[in-house]
Motif scaffolding. Structure first.
Motif, short mmCIF file in Angstrom:
data_model
loop_
_atom_site.label_atom_id
_atom_site.label_comp_id
_atom_site.label_asym_id
_atom_site.label_seq_id
_atom_site.Cartn_x
_atom_site.Cartn_y
_atom_site.Cartn_z
N CYS A 12 -7.74 49.81 -0.37
CA CYS A 12 -8.55 49.13 0.64
C CYS A 12 -10.02 49.20 0.25
N ARG A 13 -10.73 48.18 0.65
CA ARG A 13 -12.17 48.13 0.44
C ARG A 13 -12.79 47.72 1.77
N LEU A 14 -13.69 48.54 2.26
CA LEU A 14 -14.36 48.25 3.53
C LEU A 14 -15.51 47.28 3.29
N VAL A 15 -15.52 46.21 4.06
CA VAL A 15 -16.59 45.22 3.97
C VAL A 15 -17.34 45.27 5.29
N LEU A 16 -18.63 45.53 5.23
CA LEU A 16 -19.46 45.62 6.43
C LEU A 16 -20.28 44.34 6.59
N TYR A 17 -20.51 43.97 7.81
CA TYR A 17 -21.32 42.79 8.13
C TYR A 17 -22.52 43.25 8.95
N ASP A 18 -23.67 42.67 8.67
CA ASP A 18 -24.89 43.04 9.38
C ASP A 18 -24.87 42.57 10.83
N ARG A 19 -24.28 41.41 11.07
CA ARG A 19 -24.27 40.84 12.42
C ARG A 19 -22.85 40.49 12.83
N VAL A 20 -22.56 40.64 14.11
CA VAL A 20 -21.24 40.30 14.62
C VAL A 20 -20.93 38.83 14.34
N ARG A 21 -21.93 37.97 14.47
CA ARG A 21 -21.73 36.54 14.22
C ARG A 21 -21.29 36.29 12.77
N ASP A 22 -21.86 37.02 11.82
CA ASP A 22 -21.46 36.87 10.41
C ASP A 22 -19.98 37.23 10.23
N TYR A 23 -19.56 38.31 10.88
CA TYR A 23 -18.16 38.72 10.80
C TYR A 23 -17.26 37.65 11.42
N ALA A 24 -17.62 37.19 12.61
CA ALA A 24 -16.81 36.18 13.29
C ALA A 24 -16.69 34.91 12.45
N GLU A 25 -17.77 34.49 11.84
CA GLU A 25 -17.73 33.29 10.99
C GLU A 25 -16.83 33.51 9.77
N ALA A 26 -16.90 34.70 9.17
CA ALA A 26 -16.05 34.99 8.01
C ALA A 26 -14.57 34.93 8.39
N VAL A 27 -14.22 35.45 9.57
CA VAL A 27 -12.83 35.40 10.03
C VAL A 27 -12.43 33.96 10.32
N GLU A 28 -13.26 33.23 11.06
CA GLU A 28 -12.95 31.85 11.44
C GLU A 28 -12.80 30.95 10.21
N GLN A 29 -13.59 31.20 9.17
CA GLN A 29 -13.54 30.37 7.96
C GLN A 29 -12.52 30.89 6.95
N ARG A 30 -11.71 31.85 7.37
CA ARG A 30 -10.65 32.44 6.52
C ARG A 30 -11.21 33.05 5.23
N LYS A 31 -12.42 33.59 5.30
CA LYS A 31 -13.00 34.28 4.15
C LYS A 31 -12.56 35.74 4.08
N VAL A 32 -12.04 36.26 5.18
CA VAL A 32 -11.52 37.63 5.21
C VAL A 32 -10.08 37.55 4.73
N THR A 33 -9.79 38.20 3.61
CA THR A 33 -8.48 38.06 2.99
C THR A 33 -7.55 39.24 3.25
#
Length: 138
Positions: A9-30
């Motif tokens: 596993c590799r932990l990926v941190l996001y500076d802003r909640v919105r950045d995380y939400a966008e990554a999930v919505e755009q299927r960038k989180v694998t």
């Protein structure tokens, strides 16, 4: 995860909640990711449709099952609450078989009790339902 399950596993941190939400919505989180949903009202449809219906914009897992979608539609059109509930529960059982999410318990509610109180109940949103509480002065 690595030590317990043997999975790299590799932990990926996001500076802003919105950045995380966008990554999930755009299927960038694998890999695995956190998902959270709070109910607007106490009904199975309030969880099942937004999180798992094939055409829902909140279906971040990408779950697709035409039988599930059909059960939700039939439940929405049911003539009465018992029939609708049975159909929503059948759809929920499909989720248990398909397991698009791993359900984890997350609770923030804290409550106490006193012998002076009767009618104490928590509501669907884990809040004290003050309409039902009676306080005895004795």
């Amino acid at each position: 995860m690595t030590r317990t399950l043997g999975l790299k596993c590799r932990l990926v941190l996001y500076d802003r909640v919105r950045d995380y939400a966008e990554a999930v919505e755009q299927r960038k989180v694998t890999g695995i990711f956190r998902s959270d949903w709070a109910p607007d009202y106490p009904a199975l449809a309030n969880f099942l449709r937004p999180l798992f219906h094939s055409r829902s914009p909140f279906n971040d897992s990408g779950y697709r099952n035409p039988i599930f979608d059909t059960l939700l539609s039939r439940a929405d059109e049911a003539p009465d609450i018992p029939t609708a509930t049975a159909l929503y529960q059948a759809a929920e059982r499909l989720l248990a078989d398909d397991m698009p999410h791993v359900p984890l318990w997350q609770e923030w509610a804290t409550a106490g009790h006193s012998p002076r109180l009767t009618g104490v109940a928590m509501n669907y949103n884990a809040e004290l339902d003050l309409r039902t509480v009676t306080v005895s002065t004795r």
